[in-house]
Each structure stands twice: as C-alpha cells, then as structure tokens.
Design a protein around this motif. Structure first.
Motif, PDB file in Angstrom:
ATOM      1  N   GLU A  35       0.471  -1.286  -0.035  1.00  0.00           N
ATOM      2  CA  GLU A  35       0.113  -0.380  -0.246  1.00  0.00           C
ATOM      3  C   GLU A  35       0.638   1.095   0.415  1.00  0.00           C
ATOM      4  O   GLU A  35       1.854   1.699   1.070  1.00  0.00           O
ATOM      5  CB  GLU A  35      -0.890   0.057   1.161  1.00  0.00           C
ATOM      6  CG  GLU A  35      -2.351   1.456   1.287  1.00  0.00           C
ATOM      7  CD  GLU A  35      -2.730   1.186   2.221  1.00  0.00           C
ATOM      8  OE1 GLU A  35      -4.412   1.928   1.912  1.00  0.00           O
ATOM      9  OE2 GLU A  35      -2.685  -0.072   3.109  1.00  0.00           O
ATOM     10  N   PRO A  36       0.563   2.327  -0.612  1.00  0.00           N
ATOM     11  CA  PRO A  36       2.256   3.119  -0.690  1.00  0.00           C
ATOM     12  C   PRO A  36       1.182   4.435  -0.155  1.00  0.00           C
ATOM     13  O   PRO A  36       0.165   4.290   0.449  1.00  0.00           O
ATOM     14  CB  PRO A  36       1.171   3.712  -2.368  1.00  0.00           C
ATOM     15  CG  PRO A  36      -0.167   3.586  -2.897  1.00  0.00           C
ATOM     16  CD  PRO A  36      -0.679   1.756  -2.287  1.00  0.00           C
ATOM     17  N   TYR A  37       2.139   4.863   0.292  1.00  0.00           N
ATOM     18  CA  TYR A  37       2.184   6.409   0.646  1.00  0.00           C
ATOM     19  C   TYR A  37       0.875   7.753  -0.387  1.00  0.00           C
ATOM     20  O   TYR A  37       1.374   7.871  -1.254  1.00  0.00           O
ATOM     21  CB  TYR A  37       2.858   7.418   0.645  1.00  0.00           C
ATOM     22  CG  TYR A  37       3.931   6.440   2.211  1.00  0.00           C
ATOM     23  CD1 TYR A  37       3.347   6.589   3.599  1.00  0.00           C
ATOM     24  CD2 TYR A  37       5.150   5.546   2.147  1.00  0.00           C
ATOM     25  CE1 TYR A  37       4.242   5.722   4.730  1.00  0.00           C
ATOM     26  CE2 TYR A  37       5.558   5.309   3.101  1.00  0.00           C
ATOM     27  CZ  TYR A  37       5.423   4.683   4.417  1.00  0.00           C
ATOM     28  OH  TYR A  37       5.570   4.477   5.769  1.00  0.00           O
ATOM     29  N   ALA A  68      -6.901  14.278   1.804  1.00  0.00           N
ATOM     30  CA  ALA A  68      -6.000  14.114   1.665  1.00  0.00           C
ATOM     31  C   ALA A  68      -4.205  14.548   1.320  1.00  0.00           C
ATOM     32  O   ALA A  68      -3.347  14.965   1.877  1.00  0.00           O
ATOM     33  CB  ALA A  68      -5.708  12.298   2.731  1.00  0.00           C
ATOM     34  N   LEU A  69      -4.671  14.507   0.283  1.00  0.00           N
ATOM     35  CA  LEU A  69      -3.320  14.578  -0.730  1.00  0.00           C
ATOM     36  C   LEU A  69      -3.556  16.234  -1.081  1.00  0.00           C
ATOM     37  O   LEU A  69      -2.064  16.505  -0.908  1.00  0.00           O
ATOM     38  CB  LEU A  69      -3.501  14.030  -2.562  1.00  0.00           C
ATOM     39  CG  LEU A  69      -2.679  14.451  -3.791  1.00  0.00           C
ATOM     40  CD1 LEU A  69      -1.400  13.267  -3.121  1.00  0.00           C
ATOM     41  CD2 LEU A  69      -3.555  13.801  -4.972  1.00  0.00           C
ATOM     42  N   ALA A 104       0.091   8.567  -6.132  1.00  0.00           N
ATOM     43  CA  ALA A 104      -0.763   7.934  -5.389  1.00  0.00           C
ATOM     44  C   ALA A 104      -1.621   8.579  -4.824  1.00  0.00           C
ATOM     45  O   ALA A 104      -1.300   9.925  -4.220  1.00  0.00           O
ATOM     46  CB  ALA A 104      -0.297   7.013  -4.243  1.00  0.00           C
ATOM     47  N   THR A 105      -2.649   8.390  -4.776  1.00  0.00           N
ATOM     48  CA  THR A 105      -4.061   9.369  -4.514  1.00  0.00           C
ATOM     49  C   THR A 105      -4.892   8.999  -3.092  1.00  0.00           C
ATOM     50  O   THR A 105      -5.399   9.132  -2.702  1.00  0.00           O
ATOM     51  CB  THR A 105      -4.699  10.066  -5.493  1.00  0.00           C
ATOM     52  OG1 THR A 105      -6.049   8.408  -6.584  1.00  0.00           O
ATOM     53  CG2 THR A 105      -4.763  10.693  -6.840  1.00  0.00           C
ATOM     54  N   VAL A 108      -1.374   5.270   1.810  1.00  0.00           N
ATOM     55  CA  VAL A 108      -1.320   5.468   3.969  1.00  0.00           C
ATOM     56  C   VAL A 108      -0.684   6.941   3.734  1.00  0.00           C
ATOM     57  O   VAL A 108      -0.047   7.419   3.390  1.00  0.00           O
ATOM     58  CB  VAL A 108      -0.167   4.003   4.378  1.00  0.00           C
ATOM     59  CG1 VAL A 108       0.167   4.862   5.773  1.00  0.00           C
ATOM     60  CG2 VAL A 108      -1.034   2.742   4.188  1.00  0.00           C
ATOM     61  N   TYR A 109      -1.349   7.809   4.683  1.00  0.00           N
ATOM     62  CA  TYR A 109      -0.993   9.127   5.290  1.00  0.00           C
ATOM     63  C   TYR A 109       0.538   9.245   5.700  1.00  0.00           C
ATOM     64  O   TYR A 109       0.325   8.277   6.835  1.00  0.00           O
ATOM     65  CB  TYR A 109      -2.530  10.131   6.173  1.00  0.00           C
ATOM     66  CG  TYR A 109      -2.100  11.641   5.838  1.00  0.00           C
ATOM     67  CD1 TYR A 109      -2.238  11.931   4.767  1.00  0.00           C
ATOM     68  CD2 TYR A 109      -1.448  12.271   7.184  1.00  0.00           C
ATOM     69  CE1 TYR A 109      -2.207  13.444   4.422  1.00  0.00           C
ATOM     70  CE2 TYR A 109      -0.571  13.105   6.713  1.00  0.00           C
ATOM     71  CZ  TYR A 109      -1.179  14.261   5.475  1.00  0.00           C
ATOM     72  OH  TYR A 109      -1.529  15.162   5.628  1.00  0.00           O
ATOM     73  N   PRO A 110       1.327   9.925   5.475  1.00  0.00           N
ATOM     74  CA  PRO A 110       2.121   9.477   5.491  1.00  0.00           C
ATOM     75  C   PRO A 110       2.629  10.144   7.046  1.00  0.00           C
ATOM     76  O   PRO A 110       2.325  11.638   7.046  1.00  0.00           O
ATOM     77  CB  PRO A 110       3.578  10.040   4.606  1.00  0.00           C
ATOM     78  CG  PRO A 110       2.436  10.509   4.020  1.00  0.00           C
ATOM     79  CD  PRO A 110       1.470  10.318   4.156  1.00  0.00           C
TER      80      PRO A 110
END
Length: 113
Positions: A35-37, A68-69, A104-105, A108-110
């Motif tokens: 799962e990307p950031y 978030a983005l 990535a939209t 995981v929120y970094p």
C-alpha cells in the motif's frame, strides 16, 4: 551424483513455475499487498493509471474530493488553494519510452518523524 540430482530437480521445478505461470510465493504472501503512501510518485509502464493512481500531468483536482493529497501538496504545483490544486507535471521527464510518472491518490497517510 546425489547432489547433482537435487540441483537438477530444483532447476526443473523453477522452470515449471515460470512456464506454467505459477508462483513460488504462498497464497498468504501473494495477498499481502503493498500500500503506497498518499502522494508517492513512481513510474509504471502502463498506458492507463492503476486504481488509486493518477498520471502526473499537472491536472487540477478538487480539494474537497482529495483533502489528504491536498494537505501534502498544497498549491506547490498550481491551483487556487480554495477549491483546486494541481498535480506535478512530469510529462516529458520519463526515463524510458512508454513509461510515465504516477502519483498515489489512495493509500497510507505519511506520518511525520
């Protein structure tokens, strides 16, 4: 002679997996996805954006649909900061033909250190 047999069996097994399209990974491992950031940028050799990714083409996005983005990118790449923001424009920066940058939209929120 016995050692040679096991080497040959291992090579034949690997060849069968490759030719038959199987996997040497257990089903449990195969489903443990990456799962990307959110905001992570990578390259893919696709002519389409995979689910949860967008091409980095400088397009404007709605802040209300991508909060978030937006919280990570802000207006660094454009937009009015009230209702829109822009993605980075990486067209023409591809390292290889038919390879594009995607952001990535979803994911995981970094966290901050």
């Amino acid at each position: 002679m016995k050692n040679h047999f096991w080497k040959k069996a291992a090579v034949l097994s690997l060849l069968a997996v490759i030719l038959l399209g199987g996997t040497a990974i257990s089903p449990k491992q195969a489903h443990a996805g990456y799962e990307p950031y959110i905001g992570e940028i990578t390259v893919y050799p696709y002519m389409f954006a995979p689910k949860g990714w967008l091409k980095c083409e400088g397009q404007l996005l709605s802040i209300s649909q991508n909060t978030a983005l937006f919280s990570l990118l802000g207006t660094n790449f454009g937009g009015d900061g009230m209702s829109t923001f822009a993605l980075p424009d990486l067209r023409g920066a591809s390292p290889l033909p038919n390879v594009n940058y995607y952001i990535a939209t979803e994911g995981v929120y970094p966290s901050r250190p």
